[in-house]
Design an enzyme around this catalytic site. Structure first.
Site, short mmCIF file in Angstrom:
data_model
loop_
_atom_site.label_atom_id
_atom_site.label_comp_id
_atom_site.label_asym_id
_atom_site.label_seq_id
_atom_site.Cartn_x
_atom_site.Cartn_y
_atom_site.Cartn_z
N HIS A 1 10.23 2.60 8.49
CA HIS A 1 9.91 1.63 9.75
C HIS A 1 8.87 2.06 10.61
O HIS A 1 8.75 3.38 10.57
CB HIS A 1 11.32 1.71 10.52
CG HIS A 1 11.22 0.31 11.60
ND1 HIS A 1 11.22 -0.83 11.26
CD2 HIS A 1 10.83 0.47 13.14
CE1 HIS A 1 11.14 -1.49 12.60
NE2 HIS A 1 10.75 -0.73 13.38
N GLU B 1 2.40 7.07 7.43
CA GLU B 1 2.90 6.67 6.38
C GLU B 1 2.64 7.09 5.05
O GLU B 1 3.73 7.80 4.11
CB GLU B 1 3.22 5.14 6.05
CG GLU B 1 3.98 4.78 7.37
CD GLU B 1 4.02 3.14 7.32
OE1 GLU B 1 5.07 2.30 7.99
OE2 GLU B 1 3.30 2.35 6.63
N SER C 1 0.75 -1.29 -0.18
CA SER C 1 0.01 -0.09 -0.04
C SER C 1 0.90 1.39 0.03
O SER C 1 0.63 2.23 -0.57
CB SER C 1 -1.05 0.13 1.14
OG SER C 1 -0.32 0.11 2.42
N ASN D 1 14.65 3.49 3.67
CA ASN D 1 13.54 2.72 4.39
C ASN D 1 12.61 3.40 5.28
O ASN D 1 12.85 4.54 5.82
CB ASN D 1 14.36 1.44 5.21
CG ASN D 1 13.38 0.52 5.73
OD1 ASN D 1 12.52 -0.01 5.14
ND2 ASN D 1 13.69 0.29 7.05
N LEU E 1 17.37 -8.10 4.49
CA LEU E 1 18.52 -7.27 4.69
C LEU E 1 19.19 -6.75 3.49
O LEU E 1 19.47 -7.51 2.75
CB LEU E 1 19.14 -8.01 5.74
CG LEU E 1 20.57 -7.04 6.40
CD1 LEU E 1 20.06 -6.07 7.32
CD2 LEU E 1 21.46 -8.00 7.22
C1 GAR Z 1 4.57 -0.62 6.58
O1 GAR Z 1 4.05 -0.45 7.76
C2 GAR Z 1 6.12 -0.62 6.89
O2 GAR Z 1 6.37 0.63 7.65
C3 GAR Z 1 6.49 -1.78 7.45
O3 GAR Z 1 5.84 -2.79 6.61
C4 GAR Z 1 4.38 -2.12 6.27
C5 GAR Z 1 4.29 -2.45 4.91
O4 GAR Z 1 3.00 -2.13 4.66
N1 GAR Z 1 8.09 -2.16 7.27
C6 GAR Z 1 8.53 -2.71 8.12
O5 GAR Z 1 7.95 -3.23 9.04
C7 GAR Z 1 10.30 -2.81 7.93
N2 GAR Z 1 10.98 -3.26 8.97
P1 GAR Z 1 2.54 -2.02 2.90
O6 GAR Z 1 2.93 -3.26 2.19
O7 GAR Z 1 1.25 -1.86 2.89
O8 GAR Z 1 2.99 -0.85 2.59
#
Ligand code: GAR
Length: 189
Positions: A104, A174, A13, A102, A87
């Site tokens: 987080h 985000e 997303s 990135n 990683l």
């Molecule tokens: C997001 O919340 C991102 O911050 C997290 O995965 C989700 C992906 O959502 N990332 C991590 O946890 C990285 N360590 P999405 O696939 O809907 O964009």
């Protein structure tokens, strides 16, 4: 024209939101979306959005230069990790110094490191009865969630919030901040 490659492992997303944000900006192109999972929903989104996409294997990423070579050949300016769970290998970091960002879903250095992704993060934050959480957008180095912070922003956690409630709040942050942070970082390159 600045070129972005997005790497994502799951739903995507954020990837879709970034594509939509830059759609009307002729100075920025989302050139490719790559995933380490061949059935990740992000690849469906890429198709729908008409963005070239491709999946890759652990071997492509860690034992060969397939992905690095592809990104270099495409003259990618910035690699964006948007929910990408592997990683970054040394070869990628070397090929794109200070050019991998990135996101987080917590306030690093808290709730970061191996295994800390997605709902694992939000469950840990809620279990520890934290009063706030947030997002961290940072440069990528060879450790999980460790590079220089570009932007952090917080949200409050209410007493009865579940991990799902928190995940929704974090996603809102985000969507609002990640594309803008990418745009402003691109301007500094
Ligand atoms: C997001 O919340 C991102 O911050 C997290 O995965 C989700 C992906 O959502 N990332 C991590 O946890 C990285 N360590 P999405 O696939 O809907 O964009």
């Amino acid at each position: 024209m600045k070129k972005i490659a997005i790497l994502a492992s799951g739903s995507g997303s954020n990837a879709e939101n970034i594509v939509n944000y830059f759609e009307s900006n002729s100075d920025v192109e989302i050139s490719i979306i790559l995933s380490n999972k061949k059935d990740a929903f992000v690849l469906e989104r890429a198709k729908k959005l008409n963005i070239p996409s491709q999946s890759f294997t652990r071997k492509d990423f860690y034992e060969t230069d397939t992905i690095v070579d592809l990104l270099v050949e495409m003259q990618i300016d910035l690699v964006v990790l948007a929910g990408f769970l592997w990683l970054a290998p040394h070869s990628l970091i070397q090929a794109f110094p200070n050019r991998i960002v990135n996101i987080h879903p917590a306030l690093l250095p808290n709730y970061g490191g191996k295994g800390m992704y997605g709902m694992n993060v939000h469950n840990a934050v809620i279990n520890n009865k934290e009063k706030e959480s947030g997002i961290t957008i940072h440069l990528v180095n060879e450790k999980y969630d460790d590079g220089k912070t570009i932007l952090q922003t917080k949200c409050q956690i209410n007493k009865n919030d579940t991990a799902e409630d928190l995940a929704n709040e974090i996603h809102k942050l985000e969507y609002e901040y990640f594309p803008r942070a990418i745009a402003s970082y691109l301007n500094q390159l």
